[in-house]
Design a protein around this motif. Structure first.
Motif, mmCIF file in Angstrom:
data_model
loop_
_atom_site.group_PDB
_atom_site.id
_atom_site.type_symbol
_atom_site.label_atom_id
_atom_site.label_comp_id
_atom_site.label_asym_id
_atom_site.label_seq_id
_atom_site.Cartn_x
_atom_site.Cartn_y
_atom_site.Cartn_z
ATOM 1 N N LEU A 80 0.848 -1.195 0.000
ATOM 2 C CA LEU A 80 0.000 0.000 0.000
ATOM 3 C C LEU A 80 0.882 1.244 0.000
ATOM 4 O O LEU A 80 1.600 1.498 0.975
ATOM 5 C CB LEU A 80 -0.928 -0.019 1.212
ATOM 6 N N ARG A 81 0.823 2.023 -1.084
ATOM 7 C CA ARG A 81 1.731 3.145 -1.240
ATOM 8 C C ARG A 81 1.058 4.498 -1.017
ATOM 9 O O ARG A 81 1.745 5.510 -0.925
ATOM 10 C CB ARG A 81 2.361 3.107 -2.634
ATOM 11 N N HIS A 82 -0.267 4.530 -0.935
ATOM 12 C CA HIS A 82 -0.975 5.797 -0.799
ATOM 13 C C HIS A 82 -1.182 6.178 0.665
ATOM 14 O O HIS A 82 -0.878 5.398 1.574
ATOM 15 C CB HIS A 82 -2.336 5.720 -1.505
ATOM 16 N N ARG A 83 -1.744 7.346 0.866
ATOM 17 C CA ARG A 83 -2.147 7.800 2.199
ATOM 18 C C ARG A 83 -3.634 7.507 2.338
ATOM 19 O O ARG A 83 -4.470 8.218 1.768
ATOM 20 C CB ARG A 83 -1.866 9.300 2.346
ATOM 21 N N HIS A 84 -3.947 6.489 3.080
ATOM 22 C CA HIS A 84 -5.340 6.042 3.181
ATOM 23 C C HIS A 84 -6.014 6.652 4.403
ATOM 24 O O HIS A 84 -5.466 6.628 5.516
ATOM 25 C CB HIS A 84 -5.404 4.517 3.260
ATOM 26 N N VAL A 85 -7.204 7.178 4.188
ATOM 27 C CA VAL A 85 -8.016 7.779 5.243
ATOM 28 C C VAL A 85 -9.278 6.937 5.355
ATOM 29 O O VAL A 85 -10.159 6.987 4.481
ATOM 30 C CB VAL A 85 -8.361 9.249 4.909
ATOM 31 N N TYR A 86 -9.380 6.134 6.415
ATOM 32 C CA TYR A 86 -10.564 5.286 6.622
ATOM 33 C C TYR A 86 -10.466 4.662 8.010
ATOM 34 O O TYR A 86 -9.535 4.943 8.774
ATOM 35 C CB TYR A 86 -10.662 4.216 5.534
ATOM 36 N N PHE A 87 -11.445 3.846 8.358
ATOM 37 C CA PHE A 87 -11.437 3.135 9.643
ATOM 38 C C PHE A 87 -10.688 1.821 9.458
ATOM 39 O O PHE A 87 -11.245 0.839 8.966
ATOM 40 C CB PHE A 87 -12.874 2.874 10.124
ATOM 41 N N GLY A 88 -9.425 1.808 9.876
ATOM 42 C CA GLY A 88 -8.587 0.646 9.626
ATOM 43 C C GLY A 88 -8.793 -0.503 10.588
ATOM 44 O O GLY A 88 -8.524 -1.656 10.255
ATOM 45 N N HIS A 89 -9.230 -0.223 11.828
ATOM 46 C CA HIS A 89 -9.425 -1.266 12.854
ATOM 47 C C HIS A 89 -8.192 -2.166 12.955
ATOM 48 O O HIS A 89 -8.281 -3.385 12.848
ATOM 49 C CB HIS A 89 -10.682 -2.092 12.554
ATOM 50 N N ALA A 90 -7.037 -1.534 13.171
ATOM 51 C CA ALA A 90 -5.789 -2.295 13.158
ATOM 52 C C ALA A 90 -4.885 -2.008 14.343
ATOM 53 O O ALA A 90 -3.755 -2.480 14.366
ATOM 54 C CB ALA A 90 -5.023 -1.990 11.858
ATOM 55 N N TYR A 91 -5.356 -1.270 15.338
ATOM 56 C CA TYR A 91 -4.476 -0.861 16.429
ATOM 57 C C TYR A 91 -4.789 -1.537 17.760
ATOM 58 O O TYR A 91 -4.135 -1.258 18.757
ATOM 59 C CB TYR A 91 -4.549 0.659 16.631
ATOM 60 N N LYS A 92 -5.793 -2.382 17.803
ATOM 61 C CA LYS A 92 -6.187 -3.020 19.058
ATOM 62 C C LYS A 92 -6.035 -4.537 19.005
ATOM 63 O O LYS A 92 -6.654 -5.246 19.779
ATOM 64 C CB LYS A 92 -7.643 -2.672 19.402
ATOM 65 N N GLY A 93 -5.218 -4.999 18.085
ATOM 66 C CA GLY A 93 -5.007 -6.442 17.979
ATOM 67 C C GLY A 93 -6.132 -7.175 17.286
ATOM 68 O O GLY A 93 -6.284 -8.388 17.459
ATOM 69 N N GLN A 94 -6.938 -6.474 16.474
ATOM 70 C CA GLN A 94 -8.027 -7.132 15.770
ATOM 71 C C GLN A 94 -7.493 -8.138 14.753
ATOM 72 O O GLN A 94 -6.318 -8.138 14.393
ATOM 73 C CB GLN A 94 -8.910 -6.098 15.041
ATOM 74 N N ALA A 95 -8.402 -8.990 14.304
ATOM 75 C CA ALA A 95 -8.023 -9.994 13.310
ATOM 76 C C ALA A 95 -7.435 -9.314 12.080
ATOM 77 O O ALA A 95 -7.964 -8.314 11.594
ATOM 78 C CB ALA A 95 -9.248 -10.827 12.926
#
Length: 342
Positions: A80-95
């Motif tokens: 992923l090379r762009h600057r993505h603005v969205y709800f990533g749900h990736a900072y709390k240990g999610q799947a």
């Protein structure tokens, strides 16, 4: 603004009217075509947006572009090379959180997670919270009354409210909303009031000294609490087997399933539009959970208008590196650094 790849995701991060406002301020905005977005693409074209095919951000957008969305990215590209603005749900240990962060690391891109777009006091600046709470509580009531059918379909608020109206002579339901003072909690309370249910409004004082007997004495529990540190669970498996339990429906709006911050660890997977309800117990009485992670899309027009009104002025500041977006960037870098350390 990219097309949302999730099949039942009809929301948009920007409405056509707010897209026009950005363009009037000198922003170049391209909108991908979409077969499911609640606002037709010709309205964006009329607002002055450039129109591109679905999925074209991958190959057509320069690397310095910001790619705006709401829900998860497709599995490709792997870098992923762009600057993505969205709800990533990736900072709390999610799947799959680590997999996503590795993709950004490999491509040199950035994630500006909208969940972490906050002010100096940590308050969210653009959120779907009200409509998430409204939809979550509404589904819980409809299921408790035996009126929820699957698969779910998006509605206008007036249509949902008509279904929520209390039936004459119907059972008098009780409900508790945990986190009732927040955006989602207030939305949940509004839906319950429309349904003729007077909610018990619990907040930090009630959860610090949790009265489990009182919680289990309600018909419906709506959880809207989000936390950034582990807390004692609101329900345990022993609670589910308590013969005194009246509780029969859980509406988990927060939906931190798979995270160590999950406050309702009595279930371990989210539900969805095709199967919105999962049964947790049959005895001493049935207990079901609804845990859908894109609840506001049940009301895509209303929720998109509210979110877009919050977001568009903040997008202008992307060009200037505002403190709000810098906080998003720091959160991303902390998450990547933590992953490398682990």
């Amino acid at each position: 603004m990219r097309h949302e790849t999730r099949r039942n995701e009809q929301r948009a991060a920007l409405t056509p009217a707010d897209a026009r406002r950005l363009i009037e301020h000198g922003v170049r905005l391209t909108v991908e075509e979409s077969t499911q977005r609640v606002f037709p693409v010709h309205e964006y074209a009329a607002a002055g947006c450039e129109i591109a095919p679905q999925g074209s951000w991958v190959s057509l957008c320069p690397a310095e572009s910001h790619v705006l969305g709401l829900k998860e990215l497709p599995d490709e590209p792997s870098r992923l090379r762009h600057r993505h603005v969205y709800f990533g749900h990736a900072y709390k240990g999610q799947a799959r959180a680590r997999t996503l962060l590795r993709r950004f690391e490999a491509g040199g891109g950035l994630l500006l997670d909208l969940e972490y777009l906050v002010d100096a006091d940590g308050h969210r600046l653009a959120a779907f919270g009200h409509w998430a709470g409204y939809a979550g509580a509404a589904l819980a009531v409809l299921h408790r009354r035996g009126l929820l059918t699957a698969p779910l379909a998006s509605l206008r608020q007036c249509e949902l409210d008509e279904r929520l109206r209390p039936p004459s002579g119907g059972e008098r339901l009780t409900a508790v909303v945990i986190g009732a003072h927040g955006r989602s909690g207030r939305g949940a309370c509004d839906a319950l009031t429309t349904a003729g249910v007077a909610p018990s409004r619990w907040n930090s004082a009630e959860t610090r000294a949790l009265d489990r007997d009182a919680l289990l004495a309600h018909d419906i529990l709506v959880n809207t609490i989000g936390t950034d540190h582990p807390v004692a669970p609101f329900l345990t498996k022993d609670d589910l087997d308590d013969p005194r339990r009246r509780l029969s429906v859980i509406g988990d709006v927060t939906c931190d399933v798979g995270s160590h911050l999950h406050t309702l660890p009595v279930f371990d997977r989210a539900t969805d539009w095709d199967r919105p309800v999962e049964r947790l117990r049959t005895h001493p009485r049935p207990l079901d959970v609804i845990a859908i992670d894109n609840l506001p899309s049940l009301l895509p027009a209303e929720s998109s208008r509210a979110f877009s009104a919050d977001l568009w002025p903040l997008l202008l500041a992307l060009r200037e590196g505002s403190p709000e977006w810098e906080r998003c960037l720091r959160a991303f870098r902390r998450a990547v650094g933590s992953m490398e350390g682990g």
